[in-house]
Design an enzyme around this catalytic site. Structure first.
Site, PDB file in Angstrom:
ATOM      1  N   ASP A 258      -0.121  34.079   1.160  1.00 59.79           N
ATOM      2  CA  ASP A 258      -1.308  34.884   0.579  1.00 59.79           C
ATOM      3  C   ASP A 258      -1.898  33.759  -0.115  1.00 59.79           C
ATOM      4  O   ASP A 258      -1.409  32.818  -0.476  1.00 59.79           O
ATOM      5  CB  ASP A 258      -0.793  36.379   0.110  1.00 59.79           C
ATOM      6  CG  ASP A 258      -2.195  37.066   0.236  1.00 59.79           C
ATOM      7  OD1 ASP A 258      -3.071  36.942   0.436  1.00 59.79           O
ATOM      8  OD2 ASP A 258      -1.776  38.328  -0.199  1.00 59.79           O
TER       9      ASP A 258
HETATM   10  C1  BGC Z   1      -5.344  39.427   0.508  1.00 62.68           C
HETATM   11  C2  BGC Z   1      -4.975  39.371   2.147  1.00 62.68           C
HETATM   12  C3  BGC Z   1      -6.196  38.573   2.533  1.00 62.68           C
HETATM   13  C4  BGC Z   1      -6.406  37.217   2.092  1.00 62.68           C
HETATM   14  C5  BGC Z   1      -7.543  36.446   2.750  1.00 62.68           C
HETATM   15  C6  BGC Z   1      -5.604  38.159  -0.086  1.00 62.68           C
HETATM   16  O1  BGC Z   1      -6.187  38.183  -1.451  1.00 62.68           O
HETATM   17  O2  BGC Z   1      -4.096  39.903  -0.237  1.00 62.68           O
HETATM   18  O3  BGC Z   1      -4.592  40.481   2.704  1.00 62.68           O
HETATM   19  O4  BGC Z   1      -5.878  38.506   4.001  1.00 62.68           O
HETATM   20  O5  BGC Z   1      -6.790  37.334   0.620  1.00 62.68           O
HETATM   21  O6  BGC Z   1      -8.796  37.420   2.325  1.00 62.68           O
END
Ligand code: BGC
Length: 681
Positions: A258
């Site tokens: 993530d």
């Molecule tokens: C989120 C993800 C997301 C990523 C990119 C993160 O903060 O938890 O779900 O895909 O950001 O935006």
């Protein structure tokens, strides 16, 4: 009906993903032996720098197209990944797109085939911005409805999550690669970067992971979560990323971190089995190269991650570096907007309907009010945000459908002076917005409680004191408490219903369409009926009990149970036939539409060991199917509860639980029409 039967086969837990109506495709679309031979030839020709470059993204912020890319390797003609959120439509950073109903609403359709269409449509709109990998679906178990991202997932039950998430991936991967997220036990926002979720193996494998296992049988990529799991961050968890995902499940694809805050150390991430760090090489990139040069990370560890990246690209057809192709005409097409409306129709849940308050007759006079009656309300403003033009509000939907019908909007601040006595029915639109719930840090985070806001409660109290036929339309990502339940005649849960949500709401209230949504999450009478939601402590403990599993244990009745939803018609479920076979337990049942309108019923099968095991939930959803029936018609549904539903996870791994199992067939976790028993030797 009671039926005792023999369980004929020993299921193989390592190869038995739960069956879904959409079936399974091979993970690799190419010839895997050729893919591995190609990698064998390619890897030795890549320098360490070139290998490391495959393992992280280009930059912190999205590029001009709204994507996060990993680099193309022009020398070897290896294309980079081009990633974009998200779960309810192409992300707002990429410009206008179709806002589909949130996954909570789609979970409420209980219709995997429809969800595959949504996955494909979002894939098409993302590909229109040059995307080749979509950061969706979100399939975390909704442990508590206060989770700020509750709207992004398909609800509280792993069987439903597995079926819907798998369907989304099937549809999306007709166009792009799908990255299922967030692996694992990610269901708190306010502490999401730091919280350590402590969980024993049994609940982890039996409740929090089974749907991931189903979905990774086809998903190209997995996103590891921010939260820690039993110690290390999920993105640096060797047990999760290597022992479970790869060694136990045989997942051949990539694991991606993530964004930004999921990784802590180069060695931790590399040795856990993290392949790609996003959105840039914070602990990978130069630091990974240095770690290899210093001998802290073995070159074979990097090569193994690069192998998985190359395999994923080749297996899913990312064969060559291609120029960026943008095609905005693929977005906001009539077909996609119509699909968004259909899903909103199918996912809205008629919670109750006392005295036939709904549907509204065309000749009746309707007053519409409520703080959010005329607000474009499509959900969170975090990574799932969609820039949706022309969202149809509830009021606009009613106004436009009504045509010659008598419907008027009364603003909340004009309500006191309004004469409601002339109205046949008053519709109050209430609920949550992105101010109340959403992603942590980027948006509002977790909900403060399950209650409606005070101003909405005041509006409902005011209107119900002055009118005896009040209908409440609710927006929100998950369960709400309803102390006003007995004062209001009917309630429709619309979730965040997407670009055309207001049109769907209007069609359902007027009865132009028949509600068929079923709750993917338990609505409790009070928040205290659920396990506590702790979004403050940095260590929390998860067990196997939440939602209906928790209420089954405590014996407390739900306000509206998991699986519940009403229709304007009525259904009768016949005596099921229950047969044990090599493929699991097959349940066959007749369903009849006994009313005078066409409608859709969802039949649910719950299974549990007959002899109580206090350490485990009494039962779990094992299978479900839908009957779409004309008035008066009967159909026969066949559902198979897969062998995995009859297994428990013990120190030695998956073990089939022998003895008597109870099989319940019904229309919600609380409305059971028939009970059978099977014997597993
Ligand atoms: C989120 C993800 C997301 C990523 C990119 C993160 O903060 O938890 O779900 O895909 O950001 O935006």
């Amino acid at each position: 009906m009671w039926l005792w039967a023999l369980f004929a086969c020993a299921p193989d837990p390592a190869t038995a993903p739960a069956d879904t109506p959409l079936g399974l495709e091979p993970w690799c679309r190419a010839d895997s032996a050729e893919v591995e031979a190609w990698i064998d030839g390619l890897l030795p020709t890549m320098t360490l720098d070139e290998q490391v470059a495959q393992l992280s993204g280009n930059q912190l912020l999205p590029n001009a197209a709204g994507r996060w890319d990993t680099p193309d390797d022009e020398v070897h003609d290896i294309p980079g990944f081009r990633m974009m959120d998200g779960p309810r439509g192409a992300h707002s950073a990429s410009g206008p797109a179709t806002a589909f109903p949130v996954a909570a609403a789609r979970g409420a359709t209980w219709d995997p085939a429809l969800e595959a269409q949504v996955g494909e449509a979002i894939g098409v709109e993302a590909a229109a911005a040059g995307v080749n990998m979509l950061l969706a679906p979100t399939v975390n178990v909704l442990r508590h409805p206060r989770w700020g991202r509750a709207q992004e997932t398909y609800g509280e039950d792993p069987a439903l999550l597995g079926a819907m998430g798998s369907a989304f991936v099937t549809g999306a991967q007709r166009v792009v690669l799908a990255q299922v997220k967030h692996f694992a036990v990610n269901s708190i926002e306010d502490t999401r970067f730091d919280v350590d979720v402590r969980i024993d193996d049994a609940p982890l494998h039996e409740v929090y992971l089974p749907h991931f296992r189903t979905i990774v049988a086809k998903a190209a990529a997995v996103m590891a979560a921010y939260n820690h799991v039993n110690g290390p961050p999920a993105s640096e968890s060797h047990p999760l990323l290597t022992q479970i995902l790869r060694d136990q499940w045989g997942y051949p694809g990539i694991v991606v971190s993530d964004w930004v805050l999921a990784t802590e150390t180069t060695e931790g991430a590399a040795h856990a089995g993290l392949d790609v760090e996003m959105p840039y090489g914070k602990v990978y990139g130069d630091l990974l190269r240095e770690a290899v040069e210093d001998g802290r990370v073995h070159p074979a560890v990097v090569a193994a991650a690069v192998r998985r990246v190359l395999r994923t690209k080749r297996c899913f057809g990312l064969d060559h570096v291609v120029p960026e192709a943008l095609d905005p005409s693929q977005r906001l097409t009539d077909a996609h907007l119509d699909l968004a409306e259909l899903v909103a129709l199918r996912g809205s849940v008629l919670l109750y309907n006392d005295g036939g308050a709904l549907p509204i007759a065309p000749t009746e006079r309707v007053v519409v009010t409520g703080r959010i009656a005329d607000v474009e309300n499509i959900g969170d403003l975090g990574s799932s945000a969609v820039d949706a033009p022309d969202v149809v509000t509830a009021w606009e939907g009613l106004r436009d459908l009504a045509g010659a019908r008598d419907v008027s909007l009364v603003a909340v601040d004009a309500l006191a002076a309004a004469d409601l006595s002339a109205a046949d029915v008053v519709v109050v639109v209430a609920g949550l917005t992105s101010e109340d719930e959403g992603e942590g840090l980027l948006a509002s985070g977790d909900r403060a409680s399950l209650a409606l806001r005070d101003d909405d409660l005041a509006t409902i109290a005011d209107v119900t004191a002055r009118h005896d036929r009040v209908v409440v339309v609710l927006y929100g990502g998950s369960a709400l408490t309803m102390p006003w339940r007995t004062d209001v005649e009917a309630a429709l849960m619309a979730w965040y219903p997407g670009a055309r949500g207001g049109s769907a709401i209007a069609r359902l209230l007027y009865g132009d369409d028949n509600p068929s949504g079923r709750l993917p999450v338990t609505f409790p009478v009070e928040e205290a009926d659920l396990p506590p939601f702790d979004n403050v402590s940095l260590t929390v403990t998860y067990d196997a009990f939440h939602g209906y599993r928790h209420l089954d244990r405590t014996g407390v009745a739900a306000l509206f149970p998991f699986g519940h939803g009403l229709s304007y018609t009525t259904f009768v479920v016949g005596d099921p036939e229950v047969v044990v076979s090599d493929d699991g337990v097959r349940v066959t049942v007749d369903v009849t539409n006994t009313g005078d309108r066409d409608g859709i019923e969802t039949i649910q099968v719950y299974v549990g060991p007959t002899q109580d095991d206090p350490t485990r939930p009494r039962r779990a959803l094992g299978a479900f199917a839908q009957a779409e029936l004309a008035a008066g018609a009967t159909t026969t549904l066949t559902m198979t509860v897969p062998p995995g539903s009859f297994e428990v996870y013990e120190a030695s791994g998956w073990v089939r639980r022998t003895g008597a199992w109870t099989v319940e067939v019904g229309r919600s976790a609380s409305a059971i029409d028939a009970v059978a028993q099977v014997e597993l030797p």
